[in-house]
Design a protein around this motif. Structure first.
Motif, mmCIF file in Angstrom:
data_model
loop_
_atom_site.group_PDB
_atom_site.id
_atom_site.type_symbol
_atom_site.label_atom_id
_atom_site.label_comp_id
_atom_site.label_asym_id
_atom_site.label_seq_id
_atom_site.Cartn_x
_atom_site.Cartn_y
_atom_site.Cartn_z
ATOM 1 N N ASP A 14 -77.969 -19.334 -76.761
ATOM 2 C CA ASP A 14 -76.848 -18.639 -76.973
ATOM 3 C C ASP A 14 -76.914 -18.104 -78.611
ATOM 4 N N SER A 85 -70.278 -16.563 -76.720
ATOM 5 C CA SER A 85 -70.664 -17.114 -75.535
ATOM 6 C C SER A 85 -69.638 -17.733 -74.899
ATOM 7 N N GLY A 88 -72.587 -22.301 -70.603
ATOM 8 C CA GLY A 88 -74.054 -22.446 -71.057
ATOM 9 C C GLY A 88 -74.308 -23.793 -71.086
ATOM 10 N N ALA A 232 -74.588 -8.009 -77.858
ATOM 11 C CA ALA A 232 -73.968 -8.896 -76.920
ATOM 12 C C ALA A 232 -73.929 -8.387 -75.713
ATOM 13 N N ALA A 236 -76.346 -9.171 -72.212
ATOM 14 C CA ALA A 236 -75.605 -9.566 -71.091
ATOM 15 C C ALA A 236 -76.109 -8.469 -69.831
ATOM 16 N N LEU A 284 -73.569 -18.697 -67.954
ATOM 17 C CA LEU A 284 -73.266 -18.324 -69.363
ATOM 18 C C LEU A 284 -72.914 -16.871 -69.410
ATOM 19 N N SER A 285 -71.896 -16.784 -70.197
ATOM 20 C CA SER A 285 -71.457 -15.094 -70.248
ATOM 21 C C SER A 285 -71.645 -14.940 -71.783
ATOM 22 N N LEU A 286 -72.251 -13.789 -71.965
ATOM 23 C CA LEU A 286 -72.371 -13.414 -73.147
ATOM 24 C C LEU A 286 -71.605 -12.034 -73.507
ATOM 25 N N ASN A 292 -66.321 -11.803 -75.211
ATOM 26 C CA ASN A 292 -66.337 -11.628 -76.620
ATOM 27 C C ASN A 292 -64.972 -11.807 -77.475
#
Lengths: 384, 194
Positions: A14, A85, A88, A232, A236, A284-286, A292
């Motif tokens: 991350d 992030s 994750g 980011a 993604a 995992l979300s970026l 954000n």
């Protein structure tokens, strides 16, 4: 004129938005040169921020809140205007504990809790840092799914997790990738849950600055936030994952096989050494789902959990905690750059059964599914 | 009478540990324990009940020590990072030298100062040695690449060493680049074209 900014990070999957910003032209586009400094520990990164060796750093989301509440070491207050992030993390157990647990499906937090409660005795679980989302998720899960189980949470540096399992220092762990997969491969550990199975939208890392810096240097801060936010967004995008994994894998960054990173980025996990790969939703979300945006309610949840555990008055703690997530600065700097801005800066955490539209400043904003495994919600309005 | 200060040095490298211990011995009369193992670090430290813990700033095990700084941690006496939050000069000097110190709360600054001064001096020496070693290594690497590039030019153009070196230098000057950069480009190109 190009401005050089020293930035700190820990070699983890991350850290992707920081590394991508430096490597793929997003910093350059803003007239920035990012001077990336790897650190070997969160304490070191925090000291580097404290003493101005770096102006911003990838940081555990819990650290700025803990600091604001006077918990843990360090001298300067920290704040964030960008979440790097969500989730994750993986939670796993040692080979001997896995053998005693028997058949538990991967990803069912309630069932895994019951199985762990059935073990009897006490458990020693390793986390990377006392003030981390890993520790918070672990406490939340055990409090709600396995109440009464005696647990000792120990700090173990992630690269040592596999070794600590083999040396029988710990029975289980909660850690970010690639170190969970590393423990599976090196110590025969078995993964029980992704962090997302406990809370599907847990803020994991933030871009932390010393409090006040972003307002003292608004122009520079704006450039930095835009560069990392755009990085980011790029990181993604599924089309870029192979390239991203290759760059992160380089010896000067993570120095692990690109396959490990690729799996983490795509949310495909090797649950045990024998396989198979399991796809994990929201692993995992970026960027997706307004990932954000630094929601005041995320900091509020962290503050409430810390306050309860460390015996701090909840009302005041919530206020102090909320102030460390600067959604106002996100709006100021990233609104003009095209970031989706929700109307509210707080939301009911755990309150979305599926991805949904919420009112935005210009356009509606799509938020991702946001659930705790036990269906509880955290309503920030009820605290103050 | 004041009790002897008890100090733990966390250091994997035996030689480095001995150098630190020597420096501390010169600075005063202390009870010094070295822990070189990462296994069970928190427990070992707690059992020793030190007044002060010294550890390399870069050590990944530092996060384990953070646990000791919690009131509910394994040590019954609260530990603070560094001497005193107000003494930023000393703290900064320690950080720049690459040493971190964990001190039991309430320990008088004048008792800590000589320990930290000695540790800071020694760690400065380590970081100087580290950067000298890195510089030597880098210079050696550069030398190797330049020699390879020189060899490639000599073979390709059938010229002598001096002339090949002259060509390299001229190319670097004309392009406003460092010699090593031009040499690296030649080596990379040759590998691609092989």
């Amino acid at each position: 004129m190009t401005v050089t900014l020293p930035l700190g990070y820990i070699p983890l999957v991350d850290a992707a938005p920081l590394i991508a910003a430096a490597e793929f032209g997003f910093a350059e586009e803003e007239g920035l040169h990012l001077d990336l400094h790897p650190a070997a520990s969160w304490s070191m990164l925090r000291d580097m921020l404290d003493f101005g060796q770096v102006v911003a750093a990838q940081m555990l989301s819990v650290v700025p809140v803990a600091r604001a509440l006077g918990l843990g070491g360090g001298a300067q207050p920290l704040e964030t205007a960008l979440v790097l992030s969500l989730n994750g993390q993986v939670l796993g157990v040692s080979a001997p504990v896995a053998a005693r647990l028997g058949a538990v499906g991967f990803g069912d937090a309630a069932a895994a809790g019951r199985a762990v409660a059935g073990l009897g005795g006490s458990l020693r679980i390793g986390v990377p840092f006392p003030f981390s989302m890993q520790a918070e998720l672990l406490h939340y899960w055990l409090d709600h799914a396995a109440p009464g189980v005696a647990v000792e949470i120990r700090t173990v540096p992630p690269p040592r997790m596999a070794e600590a399992l083999r040396a029988d220092e710990i029975d289980g762990f909660c850690v970010g990738e690639p170190w969970g997969s590393h423990a599976v491969e090196m110590a025969g550990a078995r993964l029980l849950l992704p962090g997302a199975a406990i809370w599907s939208q847990a803020p994991e890392k933030v871009l932390a600055c010393r409090s006040g810096w972003m307002e003292e240097r608004p122009e520079t801060a704006g450039r930095l936030l835009r560069a990392i936010w755009r990085a980011a967004r790029w990181a993604a995008d599924e089309a870029n994952l192979t390239t991203l994994a290759e760059v992160l894998a380089q010896p000067r960054y993570l120095d692990v096989p690109p396959e490990l990173i690729d799996r983490a980025l795509r949310g495909r996990l090797l649950v045990s050494a024998q396989g198979p790969e399991v796809p994990v939703a929201q692993f995992l979300s970026l960027h997706e789902g307004a990932a954000n945006f630094p929601w005041r309610s995320q900091a509020g949840w962290i503050g409430a959990r810390l306050a309860a555990r460390f015996g701090i008055a909840p009302g005041g703690a919530a206020e102090v905690a909320r102030a460390t997530f600067r959604s106002d600065l996100f709006r100021q700097h990233l609104g003009p750059a095209g970031a989706a801005l929700p109307r509210a800066s707080e939301k009911i955490e755990g309150g979305l059964e599926r991805a949904s539209e919420v009112p935005g400043m210009k356009h509606p904003v799509i938020l991702a599914r946001n659930r705790f495994f036990d269906g509880q919600v955290f309503d920030p309005a009820l605290l103050v | 009478m004041i009790e002897t200060l008890s100090i733990i040095v966390v250091e994997k490298d035996r030689d480095r540990a001995l150098l630190i211990v020597d420096a501390l011995r010169e600075a005063g009369d202390y009870k010094i324990t070295v822990i070189g193992e990462e296994t069970g670090l928190a427990r070992r430290i707690a059992e020793n009940r030190p007044d002060l813990v010294l550890i390399d700033l870069r050590s990944p095990s530092r996060d384990v020590l953070e646990e000791l700084a919690l009131a509910s941690g394994p040590m019954d006496r609260p530990v603070a990072m560094f001497v005193d939050r107000s003494d930023t000069g000393l703290t900064r000097a320690a950080i720049e030298a690459g040493v971190s110190a964990y001190v039991v709360d309430g320990l008088r600054p004048d008792r800590i100062r000589p320990v930290l001064d000695a540790a800071i001096a020694r760690f400065h020496m380590f970081s100087r040695m580290r950067s000298e070693l890195a510089a030597t290594k880098a210079a050696l690497e550069e030398r190797k690449v330049i020699d390879r590039a020189k060899g490639l030019i000599m073979r390709a153009k059938g010229i002598g060493e001096e002339e090949a070196y002259g060509l390299l230098r001229k190319a670097a000057m004309d392009q406003g680049k460092r010699l090593i950069e031009v040499a690296q480009a030649i080596v990379t190109a040759a590998e691609l074209l092989r």
